[in-house]
Structures are given as C-alpha cells and as structure tokens.
Write a protein that holds these residues in place. Structure first.
Motif, short mmCIF file in Angstrom:
data_model
loop_
_atom_site.label_atom_id
_atom_site.label_comp_id
_atom_site.label_asym_id
_atom_site.label_seq_id
_atom_site.Cartn_x
_atom_site.Cartn_y
_atom_site.Cartn_z
N ALA A 68 39.55 45.91 47.01
CA ALA A 68 38.27 45.58 46.37
C ALA A 68 37.79 44.20 46.82
CB ALA A 68 38.41 45.64 44.85
N TRP A 69 38.70 43.25 46.95
CA TRP A 69 38.32 41.91 47.39
C TRP A 69 37.81 41.95 48.84
CZ3 TRP A 69 36.88 37.48 45.64
CH2 TRP A 69 36.85 36.36 46.48
N ASP B 60 29.86 49.92 35.11
CA ASP B 60 30.86 50.98 35.01
C ASP B 60 31.12 51.65 36.35
OD1 ASP B 60 32.70 52.39 33.29
OD2 ASP B 60 31.41 54.15 33.57
N GLU B 61 30.16 51.60 37.25
CA GLU B 61 30.36 52.17 38.59
C GLU B 61 31.51 51.47 39.31
OE1 GLU B 61 28.77 54.90 40.06
OE2 GLU B 61 28.08 55.16 38.00
N ALA B 62 31.72 50.18 39.02
CA ALA B 62 32.83 49.45 39.63
C ALA B 62 34.16 50.06 39.21
CB ALA B 62 32.78 47.97 39.25
N ARG B 63 34.29 50.40 37.94
CA ARG B 63 35.53 51.02 37.44
C ARG B 63 35.79 52.34 38.15
NH1 ARG B 63 36.65 54.76 32.98
NH2 ARG B 63 34.40 54.86 32.71
N ILE C 23 34.84 41.63 37.14
CA ILE C 23 35.17 43.06 37.31
C ILE C 23 36.66 43.27 37.12
CG2 ILE C 23 35.27 44.93 39.01
CD1 ILE C 23 32.53 43.89 40.04
N TYR C 24 37.46 42.38 37.68
CA TYR C 24 38.92 42.46 37.54
C TYR C 24 39.30 42.43 36.06
CZ TYR C 24 43.84 41.10 37.97
OH TYR C 24 45.21 41.04 37.88
N ALA C 25 38.76 41.45 35.32
CA ALA C 25 39.08 41.32 33.90
C ALA C 25 38.65 42.55 33.11
CB ALA C 25 38.43 40.06 33.33
#
Length: 176
Positions: free
Chosen positions: A44-45, A55-58, A11-13
């Motif tokens: 987030a961590w 895309d919901e993570a973004r 997700i980070y990348a």
C-alpha cells in the motif's frame, strides 16, 4: 491538505485491525499473519498513489492482502495441509459432546476440501461480513459475478456437507 504520509497513517489506523483479523483467520500461525499484514501495508505504501479514499481503501487493502496471502500459500501448501489435520483433531478433542465433535470435524474437513475460490468467497461473507458489492471490489469482479459464484459455492458446500453426513437438521440441533 495532508501529506501522503499523513493520509497513509490515517488509512493504516482505520484499517489495521480489520486487515489483521482477515490475515489471522486465514493463517495458521500469528507470525504468518503478521508477515501478510506487513507486506500488505508495504505494498500500500509503494502504491500510495493508487490507494483509494474512505471505505474503498479498506476493500482495496483486502484485495492486496488476498493476493499477498495467495503468494504465501503457494510456498506453504504442504505445511498447511499437515497443520489443518491437527487443527481438526484439536477441535474434536475440545468439542462439547462426542456427537458435536464428529459434526465439527466433518464440517471443518468439508470446508478445507472446497476449492480455494469457494473457501475465499464463503469466508469473505462469513468471517469478514462483506456484502456482494464489497466482495466484488475485493476480487475485482462484478457484483453479479459475485452473486453467481457465491450461489454456486454455497451449493457445492451444501452438497459436500450432505455427502459427509452433515445435514441442516443436525446443524440445527447443534446450535440449539
């Protein structure tokens, strides 16, 4: 099945550049943007169990970055006001013509004078390229609320530009 660390790394990348761009466009100095991004991913961590997929993570990260930035701004408001005036003066110095520098300065001042909510909505559309549904996710409101708020923010910005002497005709000439 991947571990939590692998999922977070993926997700980070996938989102780092977008979240960094979001912060860079809203911070006056790169170090502040770096702090906002670092705190966003630290949050987030810590909340990895709540971090959505895809895309919901973004969009979730935009919301976290937005809240982190709001906390940062509360502590930096006076410094930002002084810096914003300097940014307008610099933009005026390096504009194409005297007429366009006045126009750009008026637009920048008018945008800066909007309330925080209006500036954020207009920025999410113009700078981040988000649609109503994505903005609704970032802000934690309904799409209809976004549609209404965005319509009102655009009207207020348009009225403020008119009061500042910036008209659609003038803008059309500048972009030609």
């Amino acid at each position: 099945m991947s571990t939590q660390a692998e999922r977070f790394a993926a997700i980070y990348a996938a989102t780092y550049e977008q979240i960094l761009g979001y912060a860079m466009r809203r911070c006056e100095i790169p170090e502040d943007a770096a702090d906002i991004v670092a705190e966003t991913y630290a949050t987030a961590w810590r909340r990895a169990d709540r971090l959505p997929d895809g895309d919901e993570a973004r969009l979730w990260l935009y919301g976290v970055a937005r809240n982190t930035l709001a906390n940062h701004r509360r502590g930096q408001l006076r410094r930002q006001q002084r810096s914003a005036e300097l940014n307008v003066d610099l933009a005026d110095l390096y504009s194409r013509t005297p007429e366009s520098s006045v126009e750009l300065g008026a637009i920048a001042r008018t945008f800066r004078e909007l309330n925080d909510d209006d500036r954020e909505l207009l920025s999410l559309v113009a700078w981040e390229g988000l649609d109503h549904a994505q903005i609704a996710t970032v802000l934690g409101v309904s799409r209809n609320a976004v549609r209404i708020r965005l319509h009102r923010a655009r009207k207020r910005f348009s009225r403020a530009l008119s009061k500042a002497g910036v008209t659609a005709h003038n803008l059309a000439l500048e972009s030609a």
